[in-house]
Design an enzyme around this catalytic site. Sequence first.
Site, PDB file in Angstrom:
ATOM      1  N   LYS A  14      35.850  43.318  33.489  1.00  0.00           N
ATOM      2  CA  LYS A  14      36.760  42.438  34.130  1.00  0.00           C
ATOM      3  C   LYS A  14      36.380  40.871  34.162  1.00  0.00           C
ATOM      4  CE  LYS A  14      38.830  45.933  37.052  1.00  0.00           C
ATOM      5  NZ  LYS A  14      38.020  47.091  36.660  1.00  0.00           N
ATOM      6  N   ARG A  15      36.012  40.393  32.777  1.00  0.00           N
ATOM      7  CA  ARG A  15      35.439  38.918  32.923  1.00  0.00           C
ATOM      8  C   ARG A  15      36.884  38.074  32.917  1.00  0.00           C
ATOM      9  NH1 ARG A  15      31.316  41.252  34.432  1.00  0.00           N
ATOM     10  NH2 ARG A  15      29.281  41.087  33.515  1.00  0.00           N
TER      11      ARG A  15
END
Length: 282
Positions: free
Chosen positions: A94-95
């Site tokens: 989830k960057r």
Amino acid sequence: MRFGSKLRVAMEERGHVCAGIDPHASLLAKWGLPDSVAGLREFSKIALEGLAGAAAIKPQSAFYERFGSAGWAVLEDLLRDARSAGVLTILDVKRGDIGSTMAGYAAAFLPEGAPLEADAITIAPYMGASAYDATAALAAKHGKGLFSLALTSNPEGKRLQRSRSGSGVPVAAQVMEWTNEANAKHCVDARLGSFGVVIGATVKDMTEVLGNSFAVFNGPILAPGFGAQGADAEDIRKRFAGHFPQVLASSSRGLLEAGPSVSALQAALAKSVAEVDVPLGV
């Protein structure tokens, strides 16, 4: 071979279930393992052996990162071993950041030979679509995929994801529009695009919220929430009606609670696949 093509083949051959690998402390304890790097390593080894028959596995990076560099090393080994076994990996990291910083994150996960090479990663696209253009180009260059958070099932996400712009389009629908554009640019001849979205399997009104962007979507859809979080196989088939060939139902706890027996994990996966892949109405 692009990620979308690899995933399509995997789903056709292995079913529409993604096996989450989430080694949080309570599961380590349930498996009789210490909450340590040694426990993490053993958990990952058993989970991969038991769940390698899934269309893809989805390690949750946070549960490795909590052990620092030693945890990262275990994650590297897991990704490498899965690659050697021919198992697709979706690394749940989830960057999300501005272009240059996001390019640094992408370089750690997407190129061939990268330290934490995965077949796809999850991204949080709330810095604006253009911030991810270089990331999408890098992913396409190496045949990798991205899954953008669009409409998640956690209650806290509703206010942001469902808020509307001046044109009246919900943020979640705008994420899908950007993803559609990325597929049109980089995967124009593919039956299934390499760039997908995350839509919670427990979201009952997804078609109303997402509208036409959902109707015309041609990328993969990662659907967490199947199993222990409340969505069953019938929910998957009904809520994603018309899109089922694109859907990868993700189950973590529902599968992992069958461990630490490898054969029990294999049986739990087989049961989930059989449930999800039964035609609607049967």
